[in-house]
Design a protein around this motif. Structure first.
Motif, PDB file in Angstrom:
ATOM      1  N   LYS A  70       0.532   5.793   2.555  1.00 30.71           N
ATOM      2  CA  LYS A  70      -0.565   4.850   2.359  1.00 30.71           C
ATOM      3  C   LYS A  70      -1.093   5.015   0.933  1.00 30.71           C
ATOM      4  CE  LYS A  70      -2.303   4.241   7.070  1.00 30.71           C
ATOM      5  NZ  LYS A  70      -3.489   4.379   7.972  1.00 30.71           N
ATOM      6  N   LEU A  71      -1.074   3.920   0.177  1.00 29.07           N
ATOM      7  CA  LEU A  71      -1.486   3.950  -1.227  1.00 29.07           C
ATOM      8  C   LEU A  71      -2.804   3.226  -1.395  1.00 29.07           C
ATOM      9  CD1 LEU A  71      -0.937   4.436  -4.272  1.00 29.07           C
ATOM     10  CD2 LEU A  71       0.306   2.267  -4.271  1.00 29.07           C
ATOM     11  N   GLU A  72      -3.762   3.887  -2.067  1.00 32.76           N
ATOM     12  CA  GLU A  72      -5.033   3.277  -2.431  1.00 32.76           C
ATOM     13  C   GLU A  72      -5.240   3.479  -3.926  1.00 32.76           C
ATOM     14  OE1 GLU A  72      -8.355   4.608  -0.199  1.00 32.76           O
ATOM     15  OE2 GLU A  72      -7.536   4.013   1.748  1.00 32.76           O
TER      16      GLU A  72
ATOM     17  N   GLU B 139     -13.245  -2.905  -4.284  1.00 29.86           N
ATOM     18  CA  GLU B 139     -12.402  -2.278  -3.268  1.00 29.86           C
ATOM     19  C   GLU B 139     -11.043  -1.921  -3.866  1.00 29.86           C
ATOM     20  OE1 GLU B 139     -12.493  -1.532   0.247  1.00 29.86           O
ATOM     21  OE2 GLU B 139     -14.593  -1.444  -0.323  1.00 29.86           O
ATOM     22  N   PRO B 140     -10.496  -0.763  -3.508  1.00 25.53           N
ATOM     23  CA  PRO B 140      -9.163  -0.403  -4.016  1.00 25.53           C
ATOM     24  C   PRO B 140      -8.084  -1.288  -3.396  1.00 25.53           C
ATOM     25  CG  PRO B 140      -9.898   1.175  -2.373  1.00 25.53           C
ATOM     26  CD  PRO B 140     -11.067   0.275  -2.638  1.00 25.53           C
ATOM     27  N   LEU B 141      -6.980  -1.407  -4.098  1.00 20.93           N
ATOM     28  CA  LEU B 141      -5.812  -2.084  -3.551  1.00 20.93           C
ATOM     29  C   LEU B 141      -5.104  -1.138  -2.590  1.00 20.93           C
ATOM     30  CD1 LEU B 141      -4.455  -3.626  -6.860  1.00 20.93           C
ATOM     31  CD2 LEU B 141      -5.807  -4.773  -5.110  1.00 20.93           C
ATOM     32  N   ARG B 142      -4.729  -1.653  -1.453  1.00 18.43           N
ATOM     33  CA  ARG B 142      -4.097  -0.820  -0.436  1.00 18.43           C
ATOM     34  C   ARG B 142      -2.737  -1.392  -0.045  1.00 18.43           C
ATOM     35  NH1 ARG B 142      -9.564  -1.057   1.178  1.00 18.43           N
ATOM     36  NH2 ARG B 142     -10.566   1.003   1.293  1.00 18.43           N
ATOM     37  N   CYS B 143      -1.789  -0.504   0.158  1.00 16.73           N
ATOM     38  CA  CYS B 143      -0.493  -0.925   0.682  1.00 16.73           C
ATOM     39  C   CYS B 143       0.109   0.212   1.498  1.00 16.73           C
ATOM     40  CB  CYS B 143       0.456  -1.362  -0.428  1.00 16.73           C
ATOM     41  SG  CYS B 143       1.061  -0.028  -1.474  1.00 16.73           S
TER      42      CYS B 143
ATOM     43  N   ILE C  83       3.789   1.897   2.748  1.00 12.43           N
ATOM     44  CA  ILE C  83       5.229   1.969   2.562  1.00 12.43           C
ATOM     45  C   ILE C  83       5.790   2.915   3.621  1.00 12.43           C
ATOM     46  CG2 ILE C  83       7.097   2.568   0.993  1.00 12.43           C
ATOM     47  CD1 ILE C  83       5.130   2.089  -1.305  1.00 12.43           C
ATOM     48  N   LYS C  84       6.822   2.460   4.305  1.00 16.09           N
ATOM     49  CA  LYS C  84       7.405   3.281   5.364  1.00 16.09           C
ATOM     50  C   LYS C  84       8.917   3.336   5.191  1.00 16.09           C
ATOM     51  CE  LYS C  84       7.274   3.951  10.392  1.00 16.09           C
ATOM     52  NZ  LYS C  84       6.721   3.458  11.662  1.00 16.09           N
ATOM     53  N   PHE C  85       9.451   4.549   5.090  1.00 12.89           N
ATOM     54  CA  PHE C  85      10.890   4.778   5.056  1.00 12.89           C
ATOM     55  C   PHE C  85      11.335   5.178   6.454  1.00 12.89           C
ATOM     56  CE2 PHE C  85       9.298   5.613   0.822  1.00 12.89           C
ATOM     57  CZ  PHE C  85      10.234   5.019  -0.013  1.00 12.89           C
ATOM     58  N   SER C  86      12.356   4.532   6.963  1.00  8.29           N
ATOM     59  CA  SER C  86      12.817   4.869   8.308  1.00  8.29           C
ATOM     60  C   SER C  86      14.341   4.940   8.337  1.00  8.29           C
ATOM     61  CB  SER C  86      12.323   3.840   9.335  1.00  8.29           C
ATOM     62  OG  SER C  86      12.807   2.550   9.017  1.00  8.29           O
TER      63      SER C  86
ATOM     64  N   ASN D 110       4.897  14.004   7.356  1.00  7.70           N
ATOM     65  CA  ASN D 110       5.597  12.752   7.115  1.00  7.70           C
ATOM     66  C   ASN D 110       4.634  11.569   7.144  1.00  7.70           C
ATOM     67  OD1 ASN D 110       5.214  12.831   9.894  1.00  7.70           O
ATOM     68  ND2 ASN D 110       7.240  12.027  10.398  1.00  7.70           N
ATOM     69  N   TYR D 111       3.337  11.872   7.050  1.00  7.92           N
ATOM     70  CA  TYR D 111       2.290  10.885   6.817  1.00  7.92           C
ATOM     71  C   TYR D 111       1.558  11.292   5.536  1.00  7.92           C
ATOM     72  CZ  TYR D 111       2.632   8.902  11.547  1.00  7.92           C
ATOM     73  OH  TYR D 111       3.057   8.280  12.688  1.00  7.92           O
ATOM     74  N   PHE D 112       1.519  10.415   4.547  1.00  6.73           N
ATOM     75  CA  PHE D 112       0.904  10.743   3.267  1.00  6.73           C
ATOM     76  C   PHE D 112      -0.143   9.689   2.897  1.00  6.73           C
ATOM     77  CE2 PHE D 112       5.027  12.746   3.271  1.00  6.73           C
ATOM     78  CZ  PHE D 112       4.839  13.950   2.635  1.00  6.73           C
ATOM     79  N   LYS D 113      -1.229  10.136   2.267  1.00  2.49           N
ATOM     80  CA  LYS D 113      -2.224   9.255   1.675  1.00  2.49           C
ATOM     81  C   LYS D 113      -2.271   9.519   0.181  1.00  2.49           C
ATOM     82  CE  LYS D 113      -5.148   8.873   5.787  1.00  2.49           C
ATOM     83  NZ  LYS D 113      -6.502   9.118   6.390  1.00  2.49           N
ATOM     84  N   ILE D 114      -2.017   8.500  -0.626  1.00  3.19           N
ATOM     85  CA  ILE D 114      -1.952   8.634  -2.075  1.00  3.19           C
ATOM     86  C   ILE D 114      -3.122   7.868  -2.681  1.00  3.19           C
ATOM     87  CG2 ILE D 114      -0.517   8.307  -4.116  1.00  3.19           C
ATOM     88  CD1 ILE D 114       1.898   8.128  -2.197  1.00  3.19           C
ATOM     89  N   ARG D 115      -3.987   8.574  -3.390  1.00  6.10           N
ATOM     90  CA  ARG D 115      -5.165   7.974  -4.020  1.00  6.10           C
ATOM     91  C   ARG D 115      -5.191   8.296  -5.500  1.00  6.10           C
ATOM     92  NH1 ARG D 115      -7.443  10.082   0.879  1.00  6.10           N
ATOM     93  NH2 ARG D 115      -8.182   8.408   2.254  1.00  6.10           N
TER      94      ARG D 115
END
Length: 339
Positions: free
Chosen positions: A270-272, A289-293, A295-298, A332-337
């Motif tokens: 999760k990118l903010e 508000e930050p931009l949020r997106c 990304i999921k690799f499977s 395997n769950y990441f939050k990137i700020r």
């Protein structure tokens, strides 16, 4: 035998593939060998399930016996569940206590039974000091639902517990309380780690994925191996390709090691971030508000897939640390700020 117990056993047997019925029933260790020999494994599944029920009636099977059969079935098919990882910790100055598995079970069960009038708790010891726990939840007014239980796998002398994902989220805090008190820890937190493959989760948190694996070191020098190139190709190109391939293999080996990777199916990021631009104005310039997106690799085997990217020429080596740090970080769950 109670009708609800009979139906519970029948439905559990129906979940087992025919090729595994005898293996599961033997592991259950409730029916005698002579009883098991009377079963006709060539009959239809529903008829076989009814035959098992009749044998259980002869031995007056209880709800506890049926719950143990369900645990055995779940152990065999553990990959059909999605597992979350919880990590516990001691309080400041607290030392490790001698662990008594029977005391743990008693304490765990008492905590749940005091909080809920209707709850069924069952245990089954497993290998490597693991205890499997099955909790069928009820309420103050309804009996426990035996078909939607929560499973917990706790390894004694460790701060880790693995729980099957439950739709009854309101009971998760109570489950965490029972685990921390019974195992004599201070607090519990859910890790950002989830998978269907319980053994791989265990290998990651216990740092066992890089142990006891045979290391493959080819004795033939890279320059002497066939590169699959035309015999008339310029020798300088052959040398350049060989050097580059050797470099990629070395970096990949340093990053992932020579051992098989733990099996995970996905990694989520999760990118903010705040919008940044040197240009004046613009539709996003004044956005607070930050931009949020997301990304999921499977992949059926994500880490092995990542490991193969650079050698296959699909990605440059080394890969981003955000992809390669999954086992070492236990996430395997990441939050990137933004920093």
């Amino acid at each position: 035998m109670d009708e609800t117990v009979a139906e519970f056993i029948r439905r559990t047997v129906l979940k087992i593939p025919m090729s595994e019925v005898m293996t599961v029933l033997k592991a259950w260790n409730f029916l005698s060998e002579s009883q098991l020999q009377t079963l006709n494994l060539r009959q239809r599944k529903d008829s076989l399930a009814q035959s098992v029920v009749l044998l259980c009636e002869e031995k007056c099977a209880s709800l506890s016996d049926a719950a143990l059969l369900d645990i055995v079935c779940t152990q065999v098919h553990r990959h059909q569940k999605i597992w979350d990882v919880y990590q516990m910790s001691k309080g400041p100055g607290e030392d490790l206590d001698l662990f008594d598995i029977e005391q743990f079970k008693s304490s765990f069960k008492k905590i749940l039974e005091r909080a809920l009038k209707n709850v069924t708790v069952s245990f089954r010891d497993a290998e490597e000091n693991a205890v499997w726990i099955r909790v069928a939840w009820g309420t103050q007014y309804t009996k426990p639902n035996q078909y939607k239980p929560t499973y917990v796998v706790y390894y004694s002398h460790t701060p880790y517990a693995f729980t099957s994902s439950s739709t009854l989220r309101s009971n998760i805090p109570l489950l965490g309380q029972a685990l921390t008190v019974a195992s004599k820890h201070h607090q519990i937190v859910k890790m950002d780690l989830r998978s269907r493959y319980l053994d791989s989760l265990k290998a990651i948190v216990f740092k066992q994925y890089n142990q006891n694996f045979e290391i493959h070191n080819p004795t033939t020098p890279l320059q002497e191996r066939s590169l699959g190139l035309d015999i008339n190709t310029d020798s300088r190109i052959i040398h350049e390709n060989a050097v580059e391939k050797d470099k990629v293999q070395r970096i990949t080996q340093e990053t992932f090691g020579d051992y098989p990777q733990p099996r995970l199916e996905f990694a989520q990021y999760k990118l903010e971030t705040k919008f940044k631009s040197d240009l004046n104005g613009g539709i996003l310039a004044d956005r607070e508000e930050p931009l949020r997106c997301l990304i999921k690799f499977s992949s059926p085997h994500l880490l092995e897939a990542l490991k193969s990217l650079a050698p296959a020429g699909i990605a440059d080596a080394p890969l981003s640390p955000l992809l390669t740090c999954i086992p070492s970080r236990g996430m395997n769950y990441f939050k990137i700020r933004d920093k």
